[in-house]
Each structure stands twice: as C-alpha cells, then as structure tokens.
Scaffold this active site. Sequence first.
Site, PDB file in Angstrom:
ATOM      1  N   GLU A  16       1.077  -1.019  -0.069  1.00  0.00           N
ATOM      2  CA  GLU A  16      -0.308   0.163  -0.108  1.00  0.00           C
ATOM      3  C   GLU A  16       1.135   1.300  -0.094  1.00  0.00           C
ATOM      4  O   GLU A  16       0.874   1.982  -0.863  1.00  0.00           O
ATOM      5  CB  GLU A  16      -1.032  -0.459   1.000  1.00  0.00           C
ATOM      6  N   LYS A 115      24.041   1.456   0.346  1.00  0.00           N
ATOM      7  CA  LYS A 115      23.423  -0.056   0.693  1.00  0.00           C
ATOM      8  C   LYS A 115      23.888   0.573   2.407  1.00  0.00           C
ATOM      9  O   LYS A 115      24.563   0.569   2.930  1.00  0.00           O
ATOM     10  CB  LYS A 115      24.490  -1.302   0.535  1.00  0.00           C
ATOM     11  N   GLY A 434      21.660  -2.047 -19.656  1.00  0.00           N
ATOM     12  CA  GLY A 434      20.586  -3.360 -20.158  1.00  0.00           C
ATOM     13  C   GLY A 434      19.269  -3.211 -19.990  1.00  0.00           C
ATOM     14  O   GLY A 434      18.409  -3.386 -20.748  1.00  0.00           O
ATOM     15  N   SER A 435      18.499  -2.863 -18.762  1.00  0.00           N
ATOM     16  CA  SER A 435      16.805  -2.455 -19.159  1.00  0.00           C
ATOM     17  C   SER A 435      16.650  -1.056 -19.722  1.00  0.00           C
ATOM     18  O   SER A 435      16.934  -0.601 -19.759  1.00  0.00           O
ATOM     19  CB  SER A 435      16.195  -3.135 -17.548  1.00  0.00           C
ATOM     20  N   TRP A 563      20.712 -11.388  -3.540  1.00  0.00           N
ATOM     21  CA  TRP A 563      19.643 -10.918  -3.793  1.00  0.00           C
ATOM     22  C   TRP A 563      18.889 -11.658  -3.290  1.00  0.00           C
ATOM     23  O   TRP A 563      17.433 -11.461  -3.843  1.00  0.00           O
ATOM     24  CB  TRP A 563      19.563  -9.983  -5.081  1.00  0.00           C
ATOM     25  N   ASP A 601      25.809  -9.063 -14.828  1.00  0.00           N
ATOM     26  CA  ASP A 601      25.620  -8.203 -13.630  1.00  0.00           C
ATOM     27  C   ASP A 601      26.065  -8.647 -12.130  1.00  0.00           C
ATOM     28  O   ASP A 601      25.574  -9.647 -12.191  1.00  0.00           O
ATOM     29  CB  ASP A 601      24.573  -7.411 -13.843  1.00  0.00           C
ATOM     30  N   GLU A 667      28.309   2.783 -10.589  1.00  0.00           N
ATOM     31  CA  GLU A 667      27.438   3.827 -10.518  1.00  0.00           C
ATOM     32  C   GLU A 667      28.704   4.788  -9.813  1.00  0.00           C
ATOM     33  O   GLU A 667      29.395   4.509  -8.903  1.00  0.00           O
ATOM     34  CB  GLU A 667      26.925   3.451  -9.680  1.00  0.00           C
ATOM     35  N   HIS A 696      17.991   7.205 -11.257  1.00  0.00           N
ATOM     36  CA  HIS A 696      17.099   6.887 -10.185  1.00  0.00           C
ATOM     37  C   HIS A 696      16.344   8.153  -9.256  1.00  0.00           C
ATOM     38  O   HIS A 696      15.790   8.373  -8.887  1.00  0.00           O
ATOM     39  CB  HIS A 696      17.797   5.870  -8.359  1.00  0.00           C
ATOM     40  N   CYS A 728      22.582   2.711 -13.833  1.00  0.00           N
ATOM     41  CA  CYS A 728      22.579   1.629 -13.501  1.00  0.00           C
ATOM     42  C   CYS A 728      20.960   1.525 -14.765  1.00  0.00           C
ATOM     43  O   CYS A 728      21.371   1.998 -16.065  1.00  0.00           O
ATOM     44  CB  CYS A 728      21.412   1.411 -12.489  1.00  0.00           C
TER      45      CYS A 728
END
Length: 758
Positions: A16, A115, A434-435, A563, A601, A667, A696, A728
Amino acid sequence: MKTHNLGFPRIGDNRELKHALESYWRGETSQNELLETGAHLRKNNWECQKELDYVPVGDFSFYDHVLDTSWMLGNIPARAQKTGGSTLDRYFRTARGQSAGDGEDNQISAGEMTKWFDTNYHYIVPEFDPSTEFCLDDGSLLDQVQEAQKAGVNPKPVVLGPVTYLFLGKAENFDKKTLLKKLLPEYVGLLNRLAARDVEWVQIDEPLLVTDLDNDWKHMLKQTYQALANESVKIMLATYFGPLDDNLDLALSLPVQALHVDAVRGKDQVPDLVSRLPEHMVLSLGVIDGRNIWKTDLNTLLDQLTPIHDQLGDRLWLAPSCSMLHVPVDLEIETGLDTELLSWMAFARQKLVELDLLAKALNQGRTIVAAALEENAKALENRKKSPRIHNPGVQARLAQVDDSWGERNLPYPERAKRHKEKLNLPLYPTTTIGSFPQTKEIRSLRLKFKRGQIGLNDYTTGIRDQMKSTIEFQEETGLDVLVHGEAERNDMVEYFGERLDGFAFSRYGWVQSYGSRCVKPPILFGDVSRPQPMTVMWIVYAQSLSEKPVKGMLTGPVTILNWSFVRDDQSRADTCRQIALAIRDEVLDLEKAGVSIIQIDEAALREGLPLRKNQWEEYLNWAVEAFRIAANGVKDETQLHTHMCYSEFNDIIDAITRMDADVITIEASRSNMEILNAFDETAYPNEIGPGVYDIHSPNVPSVDFIVTNMKEAAKRIPRERLWINPDCGLKTRSWPETKESLKNLVEAAKVLRAAATA
C-alpha cells in the site's frame, strides 16, 4: 521475560505504501491522502504486534529512516531548503531529486544513496560540512508515540543513534567526528521530550558496534552515552547484523539499561556475554532471524535459552535479530508457494508468533505450547529429509571444477586487440546497462500471459514488438552497443531464478529496497541447476534486428545469491558456485548463438562483503571465483562486461581487477565520480564505463554535465579504455526521460570524440 521488536515492514500487506507514494508523486492524490495511508499502515502494524511487551514506534518511514533522522535533526541539504512546496515535498526531493511536475528552476540533485550495512536496503547518505548545524524537529516522532498510545500498545520509540548517524554520513575534506558536540544536545532534548510523553524505553540503534572501530569512534560512543544517561527514560542500545567481538567490552561498559545483540549472526558470543553482563543491565537476545524466511528451530533454541533464562530471569528479553524491514510481511496471504515449502517458512507476522511461543515456553513451561513445538519440529525434519533439497548431479559437477574453469586463454591486452578488430567500436563507445522502461503495455502482456489470458505465441509476439521498438530507438539515437531492453523480465534476479532448479517464488513476498521500490527475493531452497537456456531466444532475436552488437544480458552468481533468501543448510560459497555453473551454461550457449558481447551483472558484489575486514579475503576469494567460473569459459574474441552499482568500491578494487572482465560499468553519478579516486592509486588495467547520470532520479542530464563527468574520468583512465553509459538500468524511468537522456549521452560522446581529434 519480555518480548519486543526492533522494527516492522513499512510497505503493507499489499504494498500500500508503494502505491500511495507513486500516486502522490504523479499528482493523482493529495498529501492528506498519503498521510492517511501512513497512519493506517502504522495502526495495522501495531495491531499485529500487540502481543509484544514493547512495540517499536518511529520505524515507519515514507522513504528512508536515515533520511528521516536527517530531517528530525534539521540536517537538510541547502538545495532542498530553497525549493518550494511543502515540507514533505522537500523531503522527497532530497531523496529523489527533481520531483515530477517541478519546474526547471526547482531542479535539484538527489542525495547519495548506498547500501545499509550488508543488506539490500538503500539509505540516503547524510551530508555534512563545517557549517552543519542541528535543530531538533521531533514532532513526527512524538505524534507517532501518541498514536501508538491511543492504539493501546506500549510504545518503544526507535531512534538511529548519533554515532552511527555520523558514521554513515559523508563529509568532504572535513572531520565529521567534530560534529558530535553539536549533535548530542539534540538527542538529550529528544529523550527528555519522550520522557515527558510517558515513554519508558527508547531503542537507540548503534549498528556500527558490529564493525571495525578505531579509538576515536569508541571514545565517541563512551562520550555519547555518558551524555545521554538519565533517570527519566531507559535506553536500550541496539546492535545487529553481526557479533560485537572486540567491541563487547565497550558495549557492556556503556551506561545504558539494556543491550540488544544479534544472537543469530552472533550466536557464538552469547555465552560470554551472559557471563559478563552487568547486574543492572537487561540483555535482549535477537534469536529470530530478521533477515531470512526460514522457520526457527524452536526446540533447539529453547534448550539454549532455558539456562540463560534461569540465570537472568526478567533481565532476559527476546526479539528478532534486527528490524524485520528485510523480510516479507505475511505468509498467510501467500498463494505462490506449495504446502511443503510454506511449512518451512516464516515471514514477519509468523516470526512474531515464534517469538510469542518462545516467551510462553520460558515463562509458563513448554507444556503450554507443546503442540506448536511438535509441529515446528516436524516441519524442520521434513525440510531436512526432502528430496527437493539435494541433487547428486549438481554435487558431482561441482566436484569437477578446478582453477582452469575460471581462466581466460589470453591476457586482457591481447583480448582487447581481438575485440577491436571484431567490434570496430569508436572512441568513447556508448551503451546502456541493460533494461529499458517497463511500460504498462509490457506489464500487461506479462500479467495476461501469467493468468492464461493469452497464449505463448501472442505473448512472444508482443514482447518481440517491444524489443523491436527498443532496438529501433537505440539505432536512431546512435548508441554503439545495443541491448534488447529486457521487456521479458520482471526482475533481474527473479527472472533467472524462475528458470533455475532449486528456486521458488512467492506472490506477495515483497521487501522494500528503497522508497517505493520493492523487490520480491527468490527463495533459494535447494541445489541449483539450469534445465534449459534462459535468454538465448530473446537475445538472438534482438541481434537479428541490427548490424550493431547487441549485448547478452545476465545476472551474475554473487548477485543472485545476495539478492535471494538463501538456504541456511550449506555454506553460501557452495551455493554461489552452483549458481555460477548454471550461469556458465547460459554464457556458453549465448556465445554459441553468435552473441559477441555478454554482460554478467554483479551489482551486489560488495553488498555481501562481511562487516569485519578480517573476513573480507575469504568472501572475496569465493565471490570472484564464482564470477570467473560463470564468465571465463568463452573464447578470447568474446567481450565480457560486468556492472556494479550503489556501493563503495574503492577498498575492493583489487578484487574487482581479479574478476578480469573486459569492461566494467559502475555507479558513479550520485557520488560525483568519487569512485574514480580508487584509480589514483590502482591502475585499473581493463576498460571501464563510469555511470555518468543517475537513473534513480527524474533529472535529465545535460550534454555539458556528461562531458564534464567523462573529462574527470579521463584524468584517471586512458580515454581509449573509457565507455559512456548511465549508472544503472532504465526500467524504472519513463520513455520521455530515457529518450532525452540517451540523446544527450550520445551527443556528449560526439563532443568528446571531436575534442580528442582536434
């Protein structure tokens, strides 16, 4: 004996919070509606924790708890203070950069993101300089305390400790330790104000105590807790993510009323800790794993806890090892897992049930929970003996691996000559990571296919159409090395896990990564193997659409491991090697299909780095070995790339060099190319693409911005070995942002090439 929790997932049973945030950012809902969602989520979280003696308050955040701390302390970047809108809008601009709908005059850069210790959660790095001042603004926390009290729970406010806050922050050419004397009065004021609200206990998180600390940081901890010691409110000093080790004496000497330790990752330290615990101090043992989803062995744990409880009595408290921010919310709503797998697992709400069972067994005797303990034992025994866990073929193949599996035939300089002849790329070659944007059309295709509303042929045709459009855009824009855009992939790890044996996937097992970004980690429960090719069909199709090289895109073994929720019945190193062999098979099939550039990656390489430096070498040895096993079976003419993001790499540059990838993309934008400082001392031998703009953030980089960043990079890396790329993948961005940004990137490359030949 009492129970408490360090923190609960913020996102809600059905994400939510994510949906409310993104709706607000799009301008579809009001600020009041967003605030109401936050209040509703907090109330639900407290309701499901009502059996605890103390419930965390202040663990909820609209973006990030470290950023919340900065705002509570008045440490707001000047660039955010100068912009218009509400306080909440300025808060989001600090996290995300320019918000959607802001005018050009309000464009600001986002805070640096990295991180949170060795987790996959990202926090916004505090910023310090010599002029930094602090001014307490604790209204939000005090309001939440009042909300909790009205909801009928006993609140335990959760506050990030002042020393860890400084430890995590960034200061250029300035000793941030000197700010402690300015910071401490704000924390003293906070404790006094909480005491005035009838708060009995405050949890102050100092996870830096599980890291290597020099004498200055240790002295700061002593100074801090001497200043915070008072009789009006009790302090629980919370540590997690590892054992205290050489900081144990320091932690026990601090004038606090309770100490929380991670008794999952720091299990071996517990006997020594119990024997040396000061008589005035409560010991909180984090015995339920707050970072993984496997059931706790309650019977074995009770055998270990009973003598401790006999010795400490009501000075023993129980809790999860850390905040449960890192696990999904509720297993009861899960429909994506079979009954057997479900019986082995516990999500956040189920972990609270485990905690309650432990408390009842210790306080009232095991008989009162005998049926639950028997059920727990049966589930664990079933998991141990299940034939789904072990694959003799995988074990046999792993035994065949030797050093030669990780070696290329020729050294990089010789390989580079062959790549130049084969690929004929220009100076400053341009590419992406890539994406490409995951549009509504793409998500709709995947959803319809998953629900059986369209067949395989229609799905394949639809995804190919998306890939074709992506290739055409890259051709028109002038990128040198193309990608297929990953339209077929839901997530860079989940996609591969779904096609590998040994993995399972939940439907609702979402975990917050940062802000509104949630991930659904794969559940790695057994031996890993690859039944059939996973990407070859899509990459071959994309390559058929262009004369330019199209990269084969894979996720590396270390990232898949880090991950995922990983099995706890064998070493992480062995599990990683199994994944590496599966990825190796895919790499070789891509090469056999004619793919000349393959990117593997390893975004999470540094994320898995142990918090103690004396354990780094062991980890990096098997992590680098796994990458090399996955990558290095190819011919010398095949160019291998890897990508890493949102971590500090300066201190592991030697390990990255040992990976021996032909090209590494990293990055670098949010840290203002700070990572390039590593190359002042280490001459990185291969090619590198420092990320020149932050994907981002919705900010579109200018040509001048990219040129300036690349000129900075060229001071450390010869321009003949530099690539130009975003920092990224682009899946979270919109197409308009993506198109404008990449056009500027290609134009910047032209400017740099012209300057090089002038």
